[in-house]
Design an enzyme around this catalytic site. Structure first.
Site, PDB file in Angstrom:
ATOM      1  N   TRP A  35       0.827  -1.214   0.000  1.00 48.88           N
ATOM      2  CA  TRP A  35       0.000   0.000   0.000  1.00 48.88           C
ATOM      3  C   TRP A  35       0.859   1.261   0.000  1.00 48.88           C
ATOM      4  CZ3 TRP A  35      -5.030   1.912   0.263  1.00 48.88           C
ATOM      5  CH2 TRP A  35      -5.188   3.183   0.832  1.00 48.88           C
ATOM      6  N   ASP A  38       0.304   9.033   1.248  1.00 51.96           N
ATOM      7  CA  ASP A  38       0.945  10.329   1.018  1.00 51.96           C
ATOM      8  C   ASP A  38       2.421  10.277   0.616  1.00 51.96           C
ATOM      9  OD1 ASP A  38      -1.345  10.548   2.518  1.00 51.96           O
ATOM     10  OD2 ASP A  38      -0.422  11.614   4.174  1.00 51.96           O
ATOM     11  N   GLN A  54       4.051   7.153   2.583  1.00 59.11           N
ATOM     12  CA  GLN A  54       3.324   6.328   3.553  1.00 59.11           C
ATOM     13  C   GLN A  54       3.130   4.944   2.944  1.00 59.11           C
ATOM     14  OE1 GLN A  54       1.604   7.594   6.939  1.00 59.11           O
ATOM     15  NE2 GLN A  54       3.734   8.055   6.478  1.00 59.11           N
ATOM     16  N   TRP A  62      -4.320  -0.051   3.831  1.00 59.75           N
ATOM     17  CA  TRP A  62      -3.712   0.828   4.823  1.00 59.75           C
ATOM     18  C   TRP A  62      -3.496   0.039   6.116  1.00 59.75           C
ATOM     19  CZ3 TRP A  62      -4.708   3.074   9.604  1.00 59.75           C
ATOM     20  CH2 TRP A  62      -3.951   4.211   9.900  1.00 59.75           C
ATOM     21  N   SER A  98       2.944  10.906   8.284  1.00 61.25           N
ATOM     22  CA  SER A  98       3.532  11.782   7.261  1.00 61.25           C
ATOM     23  C   SER A  98       4.462  12.849   7.805  1.00 61.25           C
ATOM     24  CB  SER A  98       2.415  12.448   6.458  1.00 61.25           C
ATOM     25  OG  SER A  98       1.865  11.500   5.582  1.00 61.25           O
ATOM     26  N   GLU A 215      -5.381  18.114   6.871  1.00 60.27           N
ATOM     27  CA  GLU A 215      -4.279  17.154   6.755  1.00 60.27           C
ATOM     28  C   GLU A 215      -3.197  17.680   5.818  1.00 60.27           C
ATOM     29  OE1 GLU A 215      -5.639  12.746   7.850  1.00 60.27           O
ATOM     30  OE2 GLU A 215      -6.310  13.332   5.865  1.00 60.27           O
TER      31      GLU A 215
HETATM   32  C1  FRU Z   1      -3.300  11.859   4.989  1.00 62.16           C
HETATM   33  C2  FRU Z   1      -2.944  11.151   6.290  1.00 62.16           C
HETATM   34  C3  FRU Z   1      -2.037  12.014   7.129  1.00 62.16           C
HETATM   35  C4  FRU Z   1      -1.360  11.008   8.007  1.00 62.16           C
HETATM   36  C5  FRU Z   1      -1.196   9.828   7.085  1.00 62.16           C
HETATM   37  C6  FRU Z   1      -1.352   8.482   7.730  1.00 62.16           C
HETATM   38  O1  FRU Z   1      -3.582  10.993   3.951  1.00 62.16           O
HETATM   39  O2  FRU Z   1      -4.118  10.788   6.996  1.00 62.16           O
HETATM   40  O3  FRU Z   1      -2.690  13.041   7.844  1.00 62.16           O
HETATM   41  O4  FRU Z   1      -0.143  11.473   8.512  1.00 62.16           O
HETATM   42  O5  FRU Z   1      -2.177   9.980   6.065  1.00 62.16           O
HETATM   43  O6  FRU Z   1      -1.110   7.463   6.815  1.00 62.16           O
END
Ligand code: FRU
Length: 493
Positions: A35, A38, A54, A62, A98, A215
């Site tokens: 997966w 960000d 990520q 996720w 992130s 975010e």
């Molecule tokens: C945005 C988010 C960020 C966080 C990350 C977790 O897509 O929710 O705010 O740091 O993804 O994977």
């Protein structure tokens, strides 16, 4: 900690052996397997461009976040690097979330990220425990965790996504916080040594009271303007063309000086009108360009590639960002991408008759389409460019709709999972200029000078993928049309 990284890498390698490539991108950044969400820590360090991201290496969904890593010498050819950060230490027990990366004056790569824990130890129903952390690297590959640099206030449920930059000898960090009364805010911190950080001010609060969190905020200068790009999370149900996605990204333009408040000069505007463009991050390339990477993926819907293919998520083609006189941003695909063109089919200028369909290519792999239409000499209700067309019933339509004055991306019956259309406003005058990037699992449209873009995943069924141009109840005067076949960005690994 090393054992963990190696286990994660092994999980990734196992998945990769089972990866199905029918939708795997030829020219978009994607995880080798597993997966991706960000882009993180986008930077230039010791002669290479780095894009961390990520990453959940144990499956195409996720999960506990790691930082995956891609690098390139030229922003054109990329390679997968070993996983850079894994969760599991006390402050990041449930995820390394992130963040960003900058190069210190003594040439160390300083990586800022959010250490994440669930408050109830299991899931987000009671919110998060989040702190900003530092890791350092002297080779851009191996990152040493150095611990917490900004503690989270005890009562705030969201506190994350640090973005750092330097200006006039001072280091600045913005990140997102959900205030005690649940307003989406951006907090600003400063530092002179990159390790000790002081609260400066709340730099921005979303004027929309329904927005409880912002975010991945990014604050950057373009000329004499400052841009804040961010992903507002709303308690309401955003309506209209710009608010259909589970997650939407946009920006405001304003003025800012160190030590002062941010003055917002424009309303919020979507950064992209497609189904999948979120959590973008910019950096300043050594030649001064402001370059943005954004995530094409989604949290809210199952994506076709998750089901059987062993991977999920990719990054939109890198875009240079500039600001127009009208205060709107312009997004231009990096010219480096032109080097991917392996063969060009030039259709010249021609007319598409009333209700006529032209097959442009019967079987197209990854391509870029450049189309210019004279709208003054066209009467068609729509200019329909159908891509990923595997049967009369299965295609993704990129259309200029003359009745609605919009450019549309309609996945109709194409997508194996989520369908739907998206549309950007069109005010480009009589000369319609479209650049359309078609990869194996996505379509990205740049309209005119890049004031509007539409980026969506598109998962065609099996079979040859045709490209067709057709008119609706009128004719189309094509001034020029070229289709460039594109090679791959994946170099030697
Ligand atoms: C945005 C988010 C960020 C966080 C990350 C977790 O897509 O929710 O705010 O740091 O993804 O994977």
């Amino acid at each position: 900690m090393h054992g963990q990284l190696e286990r994660a890498q092994r999980a990734n390698d196992d998945l990769r052996q089972t990866r199905n490539d029918r939708w795997y991108p030829a020219f978009h950044l994607a995880p080798a397997a597993g997966w991706m969400n960000d882009p993180n820590g986008v930077c230039y360090y010791q002669g290479r461009y780095h894009v961390f991201y990520q990453h959940h290496p144990y499956g195409p969904t996720w999960g506990p976040m790691h930082w995956g890593h891609l690098s390139s010498a030229d922003l054109l050819t990329w390679r997968h690097e070993p996983i850079a950060l894994a969760p599991g230490d006390e402050v990041d027990a449930d995820g390394v979330w992130s963040g960003s990366a900058v190069v210190s004056d003594d040439d160390t790569l300083m990586v800022y990220y959010t250490g994440h824990r669930w408050r109830n130890g299991v899931d987000q129903t009671e919110g998060n425990l989040q702190v900003q952390c530092l890791a350092e690297s002297t080779d851009g590959i191996h990152l040493d965790k150095k611990g917490v640099i900004v503690e989270g206030p005890a009562d705030l449920l969201h506190f994350r996504d640090p973005k750092v930059w330097q200006q006039d000898g001072i280091w600045y960090m913005v990140f997102a916080a959900s205030s005690a009364d649940e307003r989406g805010q951006i907090w600003l911190y400063t530092s002179t040594d990159m390790r000790t950080w002081e609260f400066d001010r709340i730099l921005f609060e979303d004027p929309d009271p329904d927005v409880y969190m912002i975010e991945c905020p990014d604050l950057f200068r373009l000329g004499d303007r400052w841009v804040i790009s961010y992903g507002p999370m709303s308690k309401g149900t955003p309506k209209g063309y710009g608010g259909r996605n589970g997650h939407n990204t946009g920006y405001v333009v304003g003025e800012w000086k160190p030590g002062e408040a941010f003055t917002q000069l424009t309303d919020y505007r979507p950064a992209d009108w497609g189904h999948h463009f979120y959590a973008p991050q910019t950096f300043a390339a050594p030649d001064g360009r402001r370059i943005m990477f954004g995530w094409m993926g989604g949290f809210t819907l199952p994506l076709a590639s998750q089901a059987e293919d062993g991977w999920s998520g990719q990054l939109a083609v890198p875009r240079e960002v500039s600001v127009g006189e009208d205060g709107r941003l312009r997004f231009t695909p990096l010219p480096e991408l032109e080097q991917l063109r392996s063969e060009t089919v030039d259709f010249g200028s021609f007319e598409v008759g009333v209700d006529e369909t032209r097959v442009l290519l019967a079987d197209a792999g990854p391509v870029e389409i450049e189309l210019v239409v004279n709208l003054a000499d066209s009467t068609s209700e729509q200019v329909c460019l159908d891509v990923h067309k595997t049967s009369p019933a299965h295609f993704t339509r990129v259309a200029y709709d003359d009745l609605a004055s919009r450019v549309v991306l309609d996945r109709g019956t194409n997508s194996a999972t989520d369908r739907g259309y998206r549309a950007a406003p069109y005010d480009g005058g009589d000369q319609l200029v479209l650049r359309v990037f078609v990869d194996r699992g996505s379509v990205e449209v740049f309209v005119g000078d890049g004031a509007e873009t539409i980026s969506s995943l598109s998962f065609p069924p099996d079979g040859p993928r045709a490209i067709e141009l057709s008119s609706v109840s009128g004719s189309i005067r094509v001034e020029s049309l070229k289709i460039h076949r594109l090679g791959s960005i994946w170099g030697q690994e």
